[in-house]
Design an enzyme around this catalytic site. Structure first.
Site, PDB file in Angstrom:
ATOM      1  CG  ASP A  22      41.704  42.184  54.150  1.00  8.56           C
ATOM      2  OD1 ASP A  22      42.154  41.475  53.225  1.00  8.56           O
ATOM      3  OD2 ASP A  22      41.075  43.238  53.953  1.00  8.56           O
ATOM      4  CE  LYS A  44      43.839  48.697  53.369  1.00  6.00           C
ATOM      5  NZ  LYS A  44      43.581  47.936  52.128  1.00  6.00           N
ATOM      6  NE  ARG A  50      46.956  41.898  45.199  1.00  5.93           N
ATOM      7  CZ  ARG A  50      46.192  42.537  46.085  1.00  5.93           C
ATOM      8  NH1 ARG A  50      46.605  43.692  46.593  1.00  5.93           N
ATOM      9  NH2 ARG A  50      45.051  42.031  46.457  1.00  5.93           N
ATOM     10  CB  SER A  80      36.641  39.575  44.644  1.00  5.00           C
ATOM     11  OG  SER A  80      37.256  40.847  44.511  1.00  5.00           O
ATOM     12  N   GLY A 133      45.451  47.201  45.807  1.00  3.78           N
ATOM     13  CA  GLY A 133      44.560  46.465  44.919  1.00  3.78           C
ATOM     14  C   GLY A 133      43.177  47.088  44.898  1.00  3.78           C
ATOM     15  CE  LYS A 167      42.531  38.938  49.795  1.00  2.00           C
ATOM     16  NZ  LYS A 167      41.478  39.806  49.270  1.00  2.00           N
ATOM     17  NE  ARG A 202      47.681  39.820  53.242  1.00  2.00           N
ATOM     18  CZ  ARG A 202      46.807  40.824  53.211  1.00  2.00           C
ATOM     19  NH1 ARG A 202      45.506  40.578  53.280  1.00  2.00           N
ATOM     20  NH2 ARG A 202      47.233  42.071  53.130  1.00  2.00           N
ATOM     21  NE  ARG A 224      33.722  49.699  48.629  1.00  2.00           N
ATOM     22  CZ  ARG A 224      34.792  48.890  48.697  1.00  2.00           C
ATOM     23  NH1 ARG A 224      35.916  49.311  49.274  1.00  2.00           N
ATOM     24  NH2 ARG A 224      34.733  47.658  48.203  1.00  2.00           N
TER      25      ARG A 224
HETATM   26  C1  S3P Z   1      38.534  45.065  49.757  1.00  2.00           C
HETATM   27  C2  S3P Z   1      38.198  43.792  49.374  1.00  2.00           C
HETATM   28  C3  S3P Z   1      39.018  42.608  49.712  1.00  2.00           C
HETATM   29  C4  S3P Z   1      40.020  42.913  50.807  1.00  2.00           C
HETATM   30  C5  S3P Z   1      40.725  44.222  50.599  1.00  2.00           C
HETATM   31  C6  S3P Z   1      39.712  45.354  50.571  1.00  2.00           C
HETATM   32  C7  S3P Z   1      37.652  46.182  49.352  1.00  2.00           C
HETATM   33  O1  S3P Z   1      39.726  42.196  48.559  1.00  2.00           O
HETATM   34  O2  S3P Z   1      40.962  41.874  50.894  1.00  2.00           O
HETATM   35  O3  S3P Z   1      41.653  44.475  51.624  1.00  2.00           O
HETATM   36  O4  S3P Z   1      37.791  47.294  49.905  1.00  2.00           O
HETATM   37  O5  S3P Z   1      36.796  45.971  48.485  1.00  2.00           O
HETATM   38  P1  S3P Z   1      39.064  41.203  47.472  1.00  2.00           P
HETATM   39  O6  S3P Z   1      38.005  41.904  46.747  1.00  2.00           O
HETATM   40  O7  S3P Z   1      40.215  40.810  46.563  1.00  2.00           O
HETATM   41  O8  S3P Z   1      38.554  40.027  48.263  1.00  2.00           O
END
Ligand code: S3P
Length: 450
Positions: A327, A28, A129, A174, A101, A354, A358, A33
């Site tokens: 995750d 994902k 969020r 993050s 997110g 999240k 969670r 990206r």
């Molecule tokens: C992700 C970063 C993580 C992860 C999300 C995917 C990403 O979130 O929990 O499922 O693709 O950059 P955070 O940046 O909030 O840690």
């Protein structure tokens, strides 16, 4: 505000063993990206193995709204004709990122240094969020954000007319925040620097390099210092998306707790910024082997073989490992319920923001199924039941959170009485074939009456 329609209640019950080969869909994080960098490139990007989950489809739609051509050419095969760095058009419609997110935060970054406005929204989960973690650093580039109280969506971002480069130390681990800053830095002159104390997934850095940006990472006493040289010309690429280790976690963990199981999950990326769960499971005594370890597209990859593991022990998961498995805590807590002794999970306050809180979602559901859980603001612990087994027999809430839904459906495959998830609908956001894939392995999953 978007939603996903009628709830889809689902029941998981103990049946026979799980056996066979599980072909996991694309990653994902990398899928989002690939579409965004394709849209910011000159020329054509061809993507294979793209995750066709709702989150990524929403990002594809958003990239069209910003002016890129995005087209599906076959199963998992997509073509993006980009507009180049700084070439985003102002969208005519509100950008609805659904549940994602990653989608909304990365896209906000990507548009924040262009002189355009865009309004973002999402479903009830996403609209709850925090977005200030992204809009704070974007303001340093000169972008402005107008959202609901507490920095929530719906929110309009006015991109900077005259962006300046930024040096920013992320206050929380993050990858979304890091990536938003790097994507914004693409259209700023000079060098944009992100400093992170703990390593988070590095797909943005790797892919930016692949598309022709100059990005360096240096490990210093401050942490990881990532430097991006602004205003590169990104060139369309061929991207073969590896399979998602976060999705693979579900059949792997289910096999560990369902008696007699043996499941092979081929071709899983074991990038150290993503593989923390598998290390943890092995420390707990899981019968989990890496077969045929190799490198593919610069990433370590292996075939995972998971077998029923009745003798797992609870451990303390090192806090510094949290970012590499953030995750996977929901499904780890399910495995921990079947281990002997306590599993402690410190340093995880990010779990509270999240798709759902969670820690709370899992604690409430696990307790309803007869498992003792303790929690604090940034830690939680599961008392494993070992040979006593887990009762189950409850209906649990998935709270618009795909990983909560899948974790509890895995739990129900091994509990004495069935586990019902009130809404399995959110699973389409990240793992649209979860239900048929698990059924093919032998899982008893049935849709229940609402
Ligand atoms: C992700 C970063 C993580 C992860 C999300 C995917 C990403 O979130 O929990 O499922 O693709 O950059 P955070 O940046 O909030 O840690």
């Amino acid at each position: 505000m978007s939603g996903h329609g009628e709830p889809v209640p689902m029941v998981a019950r103990k049946g026979g063993r799980l056996a066979g080969v599980a072909a996991i869909p694309g990653d994902k994080s990398i899928s989002h990206r690939a579409l965004i960098l394709g849209a910011l490139s000159v020329g054509e990007t061809r993507v294979t193995g793209l995750l066709e989950g709702q989150d990524v489809l929403d990002t594809a739609k958003a990239m069209r709204a910003f002016g890129a051509e995005v087209e599906r050419t076959g199963e998992g095969a997509w073509r993006v004709h980009g507009v180049g760095v700084g070439g985003f058009a102002e969208p005519e419609q509100v950008i609805d990122c659904g549940n994602s997110g990653t989608g909304v935060r990365l896209i906000m970054g990507a548009m924040a240094t262009s002189p355009i406005a865009a309004t973002f929204t999402g479903d009830a989960s996403l609209n709850g969020r925090p977005m200030a973690r992204v809009t704070d650093p974007l303001a340093l580039f000169g972008a402005r954000a107008f959202g609901r109280a507490g920095g929530r969506l719906p929110m309009t971002i006015l991109g900077a007319e005259d962006p300046v480069p930024v040096r920013y130390a992320t206050p929380m681990p993050s990858a979304q925040v890091k990536s938003a800053v790097l994507l914004a830095g693409l259209n700023a002159p000079g060098e944009t620097v992100v400093i992170e104390r703990e390593a988070t997934r590095d797909h943005s850095e790797r892919m930016l390099r692949g598309f022709g940006a100059e990005v360096t990472t240096e490990v210093t006493s401050e942490g990881r210092v990532i430097v991006l040289k602004g205003q590169p010309e990104l060139r369309g690429q061929v991207v073969d998306v590896p399979r998602d280790p976060s999705s693979a976690a579900f059949p792997v963990c289910a096999a560990l707790i369902v008696e007699g199981s043996e499941v092979l999950v081929p071709n899983i990326g074991l990038n150290p910024t993503r593989a923390g769960l598998y290390e943890t499971l092995r420390e707990m005594g899981a019968d989990l082997t890496y077969e045929n370890p190799r490198e593919e597209g610069g990433e370590p990859v292996a075939d995972l073989r998971a077998r029923f593991s009745p003798n797992m022990k609870g451990i303390e998961v090192p806090a510094e490992r949290a970012a590499s498995m953030i995750d996977e805590y929901p499904v780890l807590s399910v495995v921990a319920a079947f281990a002997e002794g306590r599993t402690e999970m410190p340093g995880v306050k990010e779990l509270r923001v999240k798709e759902s809180d969670r820690i709370d979602a899992m604690a409430v559901g696990l307790r309803a199924c007869g498992v003792e859980v303790d929690e604090g603001e940034d830690w939680w612990a599961v008392e494993g039941r070992g040979p006593a087994g887990v009762a189950g027999g409850a209906t649990v809430e998935s709270r618009l959170d795909h990983r909560i839904a899948m974790a509890f459906l895995c739990l129900g495959l091994a509990t004495e009485a069935p586990v019902t998830v009130d809404d399995a609908g959110p699973i389409v956001t990240s793992f649209p074939i979860f239900e048929p894939l698990m059924r093919d392995l032998g899982a008893s999953l049935t849709r229940a009456e609402g």
